[in-house]
Write a protein that holds these residues in place. Structure first.
Motif, PDB file in Angstrom:
ATOM      1  N   VAL A   1       0.692  -1.268  -0.026  1.00 31.64           N
ATOM      2  CA  VAL A   1      -0.107  -0.174   0.207  1.00 31.64           C
ATOM      3  C   VAL A   1       0.864   1.371  -0.083  1.00 31.64           C
ATOM      4  CG1 VAL A   1      -1.692   1.348   1.091  1.00 31.64           C
ATOM      5  CG2 VAL A   1      -1.744  -1.237   1.320  1.00 31.64           C
TER       6      VAL A   1
ATOM      7  N   MET B   1      -4.063   3.268  -1.489  1.00 35.35           N
ATOM      8  CA  MET B   1      -5.587   3.356  -1.031  1.00 35.35           C
ATOM      9  C   MET B   1      -5.649   3.906   0.155  1.00 35.35           C
ATOM     10  SD  MET B   1      -6.234  -0.819  -0.282  1.00 35.35           S
ATOM     11  CE  MET B   1      -5.286  -1.190  -1.838  1.00 35.35           C
ATOM     12  N   ASN B   2      -6.821   4.623   0.419  1.00 32.93           N
ATOM     13  CA  ASN B   2      -7.132   5.139   1.792  1.00 32.93           C
ATOM     14  C   ASN B   2      -7.692   4.074   2.895  1.00 32.93           C
ATOM     15  OD1 ASN B   2      -9.717   5.323   1.297  1.00 32.93           O
ATOM     16  ND2 ASN B   2      -9.539   7.265   0.672  1.00 32.93           N
TER      17      ASN B   2
ATOM     18  N   ALA C   1     -11.082   2.696   1.797  1.00 32.39           N
ATOM     19  CA  ALA C   1     -11.143   1.657   0.693  1.00 32.39           C
ATOM     20  C   ALA C   1     -10.726   0.325   0.895  1.00 32.39           C
ATOM     21  CB  ALA C   1     -10.379   2.494  -0.520  1.00 32.39           C
ATOM     22  N   LEU C   2     -10.332   0.120   1.972  1.00 30.61           N
ATOM     23  CA  LEU C   2      -9.695  -1.285   2.465  1.00 30.61           C
ATOM     24  C   LEU C   2     -10.878  -2.436   2.540  1.00 30.61           C
ATOM     25  CD1 LEU C   2      -7.344  -0.479   5.320  1.00 30.61           C
ATOM     26  CD2 LEU C   2      -6.626  -1.069   2.994  1.00 30.61           C
TER      27      LEU C   2
ATOM     28  N   GLY D   1       0.412  -0.499  -4.594  1.00 34.49           N
ATOM     29  CA  GLY D   1      -0.894  -1.288  -5.254  1.00 34.49           C
ATOM     30  C   GLY D   1      -0.595  -2.438  -5.887  1.00 34.49           C
TER      31      GLY D   1
END
Length: 299
Positions: free
Chosen positions: A48, A86-87, A90-91, A291
């Protein structure tokens, strides 16, 4: 045998027993819901950003060191140079968090506000105490070599605290306590799959014990960066230290993380790449962009 010799031998046995108890505390146990949170066939590591990865193994999903914005403290400042893939919102659903230590690039203020306070978190004793004060009641602190067995249905994932030290001894005393983690996925009669997460440690004497206890490591996630205090004292591994760790731990595969996200990281990934190539270990390292996902092959 003379009495004094019997007494001395008894004392030696007692001392050895006490030492063994200190180095191998009784395992704790964490029961997860019996319904897997991830596809059992989807065993992977997704990078991430910084030290944050998503590990999916045996139907258990783990988030490591969630952090983005950082206030380092200790008179230090840092500027974020990259964005995470991602924040937090969004997980996908997470079963637990594993944390190297309580520092904001590993558990930032936004995470402190938004992360589910019922989520289990595994870290060292000092970090667990900090988190419990913030309302994370399921924070579990492990002593070095302490273990927690994470059980989800038929899957057992053992997480054992590895030695770690955030720089030279004198400087480390001013920085947060650090732990590495060894994950072992136990699968019936098959050989355990072992994954080592270094945490923000340097290579020092206690690290030598890791390959003695865990000689067959499948994958290592190595925290790099070459962070320096006052521009002089290195407190996270630079290229030279990274190569030493790779050679010492000797994993089948290594993935570097925590290397270029802040302006405090002074040892670029290209230095590690060069050192690995010169040492003839290029076939042991996989490089992930934010990502990207590494598939755990054959599992």
């Amino acid at each position: 045998m003379k009495k004094w010799m019997r007494v001395a031998m008894a004392m030696l046995v007692l001392t050895a027993s006490v030492a063994a108890a200190q180095t191998a505390p009784p395992a704790q146990r964490l029961e997860l819901p019996s319904v897997p949170s991830a596809d059992l066939a989807d065993n992977s590591v997704q990078f991430v950003g910084t030290a944050t990865v998503i590990i999916r193994i045996g139907g258990i999903t783990i988030l490591t060191d969630p952090g983005d914005k950082v206030h380092l403290g200790y008179g230090l400042t840092a500027t974020r140079l990259t964005d995470p893939a991602m924040n937090l919102e969004a997980l996908a659903p997470i079963d637990l968090v594993i944390q190297s230590h309580f520092h904001e690039d590993h558990f930032d203020r936004l995470v402190q506000q938004k992360l589910d306070r019922n989520l289990p978190i595994v870290n060292n004793a000092a970090s667990a105490e900090h988190l419990r004060k913030l309302g994370f009641k399921r924070a579990t602190g492990l002593a070095t070599w302490g273990r927690i067995d994470i059980v989800n249905g038929d899957t057992t994932l053992a997480a054992t605290a590895m030695p770690g030290r955030h720089g030279p001894l004198a400087v480390a005393a001013l920085l947060p306590d650090v732990m590495g983690t060894m994950l072992e996925w136990r699968r019936a009669a098959a050989k355990p799959y072992r994954m080592y997460i270094s945490g923000d440690t340097m290579v020092y004497g206690d690290i030598d014990e890791i390959p003695k206890r865990y000689p067959d490591i499948d994958l290592a996630l190595l925290h790099l960066g070459g962070t320096r205090v006052l521009g002089v004292v290195t407190v996270t591994m630079d290229a030279r230290e990274r190569l030493r760790m790779l050679q010492l731990i000797a994993p089948q595969r290594a993935i570097p993380i925590h290397y270029d996200d802040y302006d405090r990281f002074e040892s670029p990934l290209t230095d590690f790449h060069k050192a690995v190539n010169e040492a003839g270990l290029a076939n042991k390292v996989s490089y992930l962009k934010r990502g990207e996902t590494y598939r755990i092959g054959g599992q």
